[in-house]
Design an enzyme around this catalytic site. Structure first.
Site, PDB file in Angstrom:
ATOM      1  N   TYR A 155     -63.330  60.811 -85.458  1.00  0.00           N
ATOM      2  CA  TYR A 155     -63.363  60.087 -86.756  1.00  0.00           C
ATOM      3  C   TYR A 155     -63.921  58.554 -86.375  1.00  0.00           C
ATOM      4  CZ  TYR A 155     -61.884  57.347 -91.014  1.00  0.00           C
ATOM      5  OH  TYR A 155     -61.558  56.773 -92.137  1.00  0.00           O
ATOM      6  N   ASP A 184     -67.152  55.124 -79.357  1.00  0.00           N
ATOM      7  CA  ASP A 184     -66.194  54.235 -80.619  1.00  0.00           C
ATOM      8  C   ASP A 184     -64.799  54.041 -79.661  1.00  0.00           C
ATOM      9  OD1 ASP A 184     -65.289  55.197 -83.701  1.00  0.00           O
ATOM     10  OD2 ASP A 184     -64.515  53.479 -82.139  1.00  0.00           O
ATOM     11  N   LYS A 195     -58.664  47.467 -84.308  1.00  0.00           N
ATOM     12  CA  LYS A 195     -57.274  47.595 -84.060  1.00  0.00           C
ATOM     13  C   LYS A 195     -56.678  46.400 -83.042  1.00  0.00           C
ATOM     14  CE  LYS A 195     -57.579  52.345 -84.964  1.00  0.00           C
ATOM     15  NZ  LYS A 195     -56.785  52.721 -86.144  1.00  0.00           N
TER      16      LYS A 195
HETATM   17  P1  KE4 Z   1     -61.044  51.308 -89.776  1.00  0.00           P
HETATM   18  O1  KE4 Z   1     -62.370  51.136 -90.673  1.00  0.00           O
HETATM   19  O2  KE4 Z   1     -59.855  51.940 -90.509  1.00  0.00           O
HETATM   20  O3  KE4 Z   1     -60.507  50.069 -89.519  1.00  0.00           O
HETATM   21  O4  KE4 Z   1     -61.554  51.898 -88.359  1.00  0.00           O
HETATM   22  C1  KE4 Z   1     -62.185  53.195 -88.456  1.00  0.00           C
HETATM   23  C2  KE4 Z   1     -61.917  54.004 -87.140  1.00  0.00           C
HETATM   24  C3  KE4 Z   1     -63.031  54.273 -86.390  1.00  0.00           C
HETATM   25  N1  KE4 Z   1     -63.035  54.468 -85.233  1.00  0.00           N
HETATM   26  C4  KE4 Z   1     -61.858  55.193 -84.889  1.00  0.00           C
HETATM   27  C5  KE4 Z   1     -61.674  55.877 -83.369  1.00  0.00           C
HETATM   28  C6  KE4 Z   1     -60.710  55.169 -85.449  1.00  0.00           C
HETATM   29  O5  KE4 Z   1     -59.585  55.578 -84.845  1.00  0.00           O
HETATM   30  C7  KE4 Z   1     -60.713  54.685 -86.697  1.00  0.00           C
HETATM   31  C8  KE4 Z   1     -59.623  54.465 -87.622  1.00  0.00           C
HETATM   32  N2  KE4 Z   1     -58.366  55.318 -87.523  1.00  0.00           N
HETATM   33  C9  KE4 Z   1     -57.576  55.557 -88.430  1.00  0.00           C
HETATM   34  C10 KE4 Z   1     -56.493  56.404 -87.985  1.00  0.00           C
HETATM   35  N3  KE4 Z   1     -56.680  57.198 -86.899  1.00  0.00           N
HETATM   36  C11 KE4 Z   1     -57.159  54.707 -89.370  1.00  0.00           C
HETATM   37  C12 KE4 Z   1     -55.975  55.215 -90.118  1.00  0.00           C
HETATM   38  C13 KE4 Z   1     -56.370  55.163 -91.665  1.00  0.00           C
HETATM   39  O6  KE4 Z   1     -57.662  55.681 -91.851  1.00  0.00           O
HETATM   40  O7  KE4 Z   1     -55.705  54.754 -92.712  1.00  0.00           O
END
Ligand code: KE4
Length: 425
Positions: free
Chosen positions: A142, A237, A265
């Protein structure tokens, strides 16, 4: 739970699904989400006064735990100077310098406000640099919710059973090619079938969004040489893995150096932040130094920069990161021992300071094997932990995280809760 319940009822009348991000709704584990009032160290407290050891840590950012004194003190001082200037500040220079010290491959980087913004912007500059449009991603990985990635994504989309999200134009999805994680041959076939048209391979170098799945031996090295020979870019990523699987991310752990990297994060210490960066000749294309447009009102804002600086300052002290990794290894061993005692098939897969307990009788190496996990059992496990004062991540397809605040008391509490929850399955 009555206050949480009442708040959820009202939230349902205001927010889609009553939440601001799907996975928070507990749909993958059953029951209603708790509304959290405060956090302190490794603990969170819900609006009904329930206290839990937190292994979600806001999905990874809080590597120092909740409300760390140094982060709070730094924010208290910064907020008195103003919340946003929409102009350069010394803080973004400071944080960028710290990030580049840990990730030397980011010769130039740009701050944005989320991981999604980071990955979508990085792909835009990769397409501009190569003059190509197609992107390779991996099933179960993701990269945020930009259209181009919502093609068999992992994390929330997978849990919601929407491999191709409605609203994503088929023309957009057509430019995204998908291969199984850890399957180098499949990627080679994609390059053979799409000669000179793949701009980048985008990968979670240690997958976290199908649960923690490390790269197979030679997988990342293979992607590196394949992208080199095909004049495509390799994009790591590291929004999740950055500072989590190693102080220098997966590229520090494996020595495989990508052309572009995305972060998020941890670098914001719990405030909204993302960053993308890489080779100077690529990133110089980004406006205003080049023609690739990308902008953001609150990009590099003083509060997120301050929280990120304070977090990396603490994390960079000798032995701090290693201490979290040791605690994570300890927890992994206690999880495995408890599963053996309860005769429950459990694959505990760990990378640095993050781990996943897969309810499966075989190691998980890709999305197909992750999907074979027993999600119903995971849901029972999650609810059993919650009832015993432990807040695990509310999805089988997510990573759990530890912090500097997870000490012996928290690990003992977690072990007791795990043993009770497994016995009750
Ligand atoms: P954000 O747009 O949520 O800040 O980041 C997206 C993203 C991009 N790349 C990786 C590897 C990520 O893990 C994420 C976001 N992770 C999720 C949980 N695994 C965020 C939690 C959520 O979607 O509420």
């Amino acid at each position: 739970m009555e206050r949480s319940r009442a708040l959820f009822d009202e939230a349902l009348s205001l927010l889609p699904g009553g939440v601001d991000s799907p996975v928070r709704a507990f749909k993958a584990v059953g029951g209603d989400p708790l509304f959290i009032a405060r956090g302190e160290g490794a603990w969170i407290e819900d609006v009904d006064g329930g206290r839990y050891v937190d292994f979600s840590l806001s999905w990874g950012p809080l590597i120092l735990g909740h409300a760390h004194l140094a982060v709070v003190a730094a924010l208290r001082e910064a907020v008195g100077n103003g919340t946003s200037f929409g102009a350069p500040s010394p803080l973004e220079v400071d944080l960028a310098r710290r990030i580049r010290r840990s990730f030397p491959s980011l010769e130039l980087l740009r701050f944005v406000n989320s991981g999604t913004e980071a990955t979508m912007s990085a792909v835009r500059v990769a397409r501009a640099f190569t003059g190509r449009t197609k992107v390779v991603k991996f099933e179960g990985c993701y990269h945020g919710h930009a259209d181009l990635f919502l093609v068999k994504a992992g994390s929330g989309v997978a849990t919601l059973g929407l491999p191709d999200s409605p609203g994503v134009p088929s023309s957009t999805a057509a430019d995204t090619l998908v291969a199984p994680f850890n399957d180098l041959r499949a990627v080679e076939r994609l390059f053979e079938a799409n000669p000179r048209s793949i701009a980048a391979v985008v990968v979670e170098p240690v997958a976290g969004n199908m649960g923690v799945v490390p790269p197979a031996k030679g997988f990342l090295e293979g992607l590196r040489s394949l992208t080199h020979s095909s004049c495509a870019l390799l994009l790591f990523d590291e929004v999740m893995t950055g500072f989590r699987v190693h102080p220098g991310g997966a590229q520090g752990l494996t020595g495989v150096v990508p052309d572009l990297t995305t972060l998020g994060k941890v670098i914001g210490g719990g405030l909204p932040v993302g960053a993308y960066g890489g080779r100077r000749e690529i990133m110089e294309l980004v406006a205003p130094s080049g023609p690739v447009y990308q902008a953001g009102t609150l990009s590099g804002n003083p509060l997120a920069m301050t929280a990120g600086i304070a977090t990396l300052e603490e994390l960079g002290k000798p032995g701090v990161w290693e201490g979290i990794a040791r605690a994570t290894a300890d927890l992994a061993e206690r999880l495995s021992a408890a599963a053996r005692a309860a005769r429950v098939p459990l694959q505990v897969q760990r990378a640095g300071t993050m781990l996943t307990a897969f309810f499966s009788d075989a190691p998980v190496t890709d999305w197909a094997s992750a999907k074979r996990s027993d999600r119903a059992r995971f849901g029972g496990f999650f609810r059993g932990l919650l009832g015993r004062g432990v807040y695990w991540v509310p999805s089988q397809f997510e990573a759990a995280f530890l912090s500097t605040a997870h000490g012996p008391r928290e690990l003992d509490r977690a072990e007791a809760a795990v043993r009770g929850a497994l016995a009750a399955l």
